[in-house]
Enzyme design. Structure first.
Site, short mmCIF file in Angstrom:
data_model
loop_
_atom_site.label_atom_id
_atom_site.label_comp_id
_atom_site.label_asym_id
_atom_site.label_seq_id
_atom_site.Cartn_x
_atom_site.Cartn_y
_atom_site.Cartn_z
N HIS A 138 56.45 22.61 -38.76
CA HIS A 138 55.46 23.50 -39.40
C HIS A 138 55.98 23.98 -40.75
CE1 HIS A 138 53.15 24.68 -35.47
NE2 HIS A 138 52.70 23.59 -36.03
N HIS B 100 58.28 20.87 -33.86
CA HIS B 100 57.25 21.67 -34.52
C HIS B 100 57.83 22.88 -35.26
CE1 HIS B 100 54.66 19.16 -32.16
NE2 HIS B 100 53.58 19.71 -32.66
N LYS C 292 44.84 25.79 -25.92
CA LYS C 292 45.20 26.58 -27.10
C LYS C 292 44.06 26.44 -28.11
CE LYS C 292 50.24 26.81 -27.10
NZ LYS C 292 51.48 26.43 -27.80
N ARG D 138 56.28 25.57 -21.30
CA ARG D 138 55.38 24.97 -22.29
C ARG D 138 55.99 24.89 -23.68
NH1 ARG D 138 48.87 25.79 -22.84
NH2 ARG D 138 48.60 24.45 -24.67
N ASN E 3 57.04 22.42 -28.27
CA ASN E 3 57.30 22.81 -29.66
C ASN E 3 58.42 21.99 -30.30
OD1 ASN E 3 55.36 24.77 -29.42
ND2 ASN E 3 56.80 26.39 -28.88
N ARG F 20 32.58 37.02 -25.26
CA ARG F 20 33.91 37.10 -24.58
C ARG F 20 34.25 35.84 -23.81
NH1 ARG F 20 32.05 42.28 -22.96
NH2 ARG F 20 32.75 43.87 -24.41
N HIS G 239 49.83 16.35 -39.88
CA HIS G 239 50.63 17.16 -38.94
C HIS G 239 51.68 16.30 -38.22
CE1 HIS G 239 51.63 20.13 -35.93
NE2 HIS G 239 51.27 19.29 -34.98
N LYS H 191 51.44 16.36 -20.46
CA LYS H 191 51.05 17.67 -20.97
C LYS H 191 50.41 18.52 -19.87
CE LYS H 191 49.20 20.43 -24.57
NZ LYS H 191 48.71 20.59 -25.91
N GLU I 200 52.82 29.81 -22.10
CA GLU I 200 54.12 29.72 -22.81
C GLU I 200 54.89 31.03 -22.68
OE1 GLU I 200 53.54 27.51 -26.50
OE2 GLU I 200 55.34 28.47 -27.28
N GLU J 160 53.19 12.66 -31.60
CA GLU J 160 53.12 13.56 -30.42
C GLU J 160 53.46 12.80 -29.14
OE1 GLU J 160 52.88 16.74 -30.79
OE2 GLU J 160 51.78 17.08 -32.67
N1 GLY Z 1 50.58 21.66 -28.86
C1 GLY Z 1 51.47 22.45 -28.13
C2 GLY Z 1 50.87 23.12 -26.94
O1 GLY Z 1 49.73 22.87 -26.62
O2 GLY Z 1 51.51 23.93 -26.34
#
Ligand code: GLY
Length: 365
Positions: free
Chosen positions: A256, A252, A143, A245, A249, A121, A268, A227, A237, A185
């Site tokens: 995507h 993206h 993430k 957050r 995107n 966990r 990417h 960031k 998010e 990015e």
């Molecule tokens: N790569 C987008 C984020 O970390 O929210």
């Protein structure tokens, strides 16, 4: 060396940025973690380059280090490979206080992070990113993800690292195409949060492209600072009214879908550069982005030798259809984050005909 702090209550951590940090990772880990053993997860591209030096640094700091390898490539972000890693952790009796260290690019960070988030966990997690994309984006913010047949990153968890060691010397061995893809990015961060940073990138373009160490360290520092501030304000998010957050995107949502429509042949960052072009066209027509600002970003992408036009014959209807499989689609309508100027974003839900129109405008004439 630069240090950027990610200020999350109870889970704050530091991002160390500099040359030679693979060799100092053990000492930095020992300041945060008293376990006796650590497991490094890497892939068969990065492992032969930096696996042994990292393991040596970890062992010199007093940990017993084990290296687990997975095949390079996004296909390793699967439940099957995660299952193999769980088996190896079980064989080695990896305990709940023992850290898992991701050594590699975004794929390794996402996979190792997911395994660290779920083994017992959640065990302590460390990121040692080795690509520019991971340095400035994937390794920061917690993430973690695996892919599902229906879409990328659909299985995942938030699990913040306890430490990020970003060794800029690792970028010396990065292929030019991958390096430039990572820069997409950086452009994204500037467009969504910091117009002055866009100007900095324009001014320092030659030094960025030639990977001048001081400029590279500053580029990574500024990206991580942007960031970190966004993540600290909206870790999961969940902001609805403000963008939070989800600002990250930008480029993206369409990116995507382009990535999937192109059979994952694009890097990417290349798909994100194309996604930014399409989303900026939507922003000029539906939001408050000026045409002059759009052209400025387009020129920067071109000077960074990133793709900024979709190839002739692109099936735009296929790209729109693929938007439905994206996590960012809620209630059946794709919701975009569009720039409302440089350094500022807003939510927008453009109808499909507008999206098709913007895709068509970005196709090579
Ligand atoms: N790569 C987008 C984020 O970390 O929210």
């Amino acid at each position: 060396m630069h240090i950027v702090h990610v200020d999350l209550p109870g889970r704050a951590y530091a991002i160390h940025i500099g040359a030679g940090l693979v060799n100092r990772a053990g000492a930095l880990l020992a300041e945060r973690c008293s376990a006796e053993r650590a497991t490094i997860i890497t892939d068969d591209n990065v492992g032969p380059l930096y696996g042994d030096p990292l393991a040596e640094s970890i062992e010199l700091a007093g940990f017993e280090a084990t290296i687990l390898g997975v095949p390079a490539g996004d296909a390793s972000k699967s439940l099957e490979i995660a299952g193999q890693l769980y088996d190896e952790l079980a064989d080695g009796r990896h305990a709940r206080d023992e850290p898992i260290i991701a050594l590699g690019g975004g794929m390794v960070g996402d996979l190792a992070g997911f395994v660290a988030a779920t083994w017992h966990r959640g065990v302590p997690f460390v990121q040692v990113p080795t690509t520019l994309e991971a340095d400035i984006d994937a390794a920061v913010g917690g993430k973690t993800a695996l892919n599902h047949a229906v879409g990328k990153n659909l299985i995942g968890a938030f699990h913040q690292p306890v430490l990020v060691c970003t060794d800029i010397a690792c970028l010396e061995t990065l292929a030019d195409r991958d390096y430039r893809a990572g820069l997409a990015e950086s452009v994204k961060h500037a467009v969504v949060a910091d117009a002055e940073f866009l100007a900095w990138q324009e001014r320092n373009l030659d030094a960025i492209l030639s990977r001048q160490p001081d400029v590279l360290a500053e580029l990574i520092r500024r990206n991580c600072a942007i960031k970190a501030a966004i993540v600290a304000s909206d870790e999961r998010e969940t902001s609805c009214a403000i963008v939070g957050r989800a600002a990250l995107n930008f480029g993206h949502t369409i990116g995507h879908a382009i990535e999937a429509a192109c059979g994952y042949e694009l890097r990417h960052g290349e798909a994100v550069a194309l996604g930014m072009m399409v989303e900026m066209d939507l922003a000029v027509r539906l939001s408050a982005l000026g045409d002059v600002e759009r052209r400025r970003v387009e020129e920067l992408l071109a000077r960074l030798q990133l793709p900024h036009q979709l190839p002739k014959g692109t099936d735009t209807a296929d790209i729109v259809a693929r938007l439905d499989a994206d996590k960012k689609v809620t209630g059946g309508t794709p919701r975009f984050v569009l720039p409302a100027g440089l350094g500022e974003v807003r939510w927008s839900s453009p109808p499909s005909p507008d999206i098709l129109d913007s895709l068509a405008r970005v196709i090579t004439p």
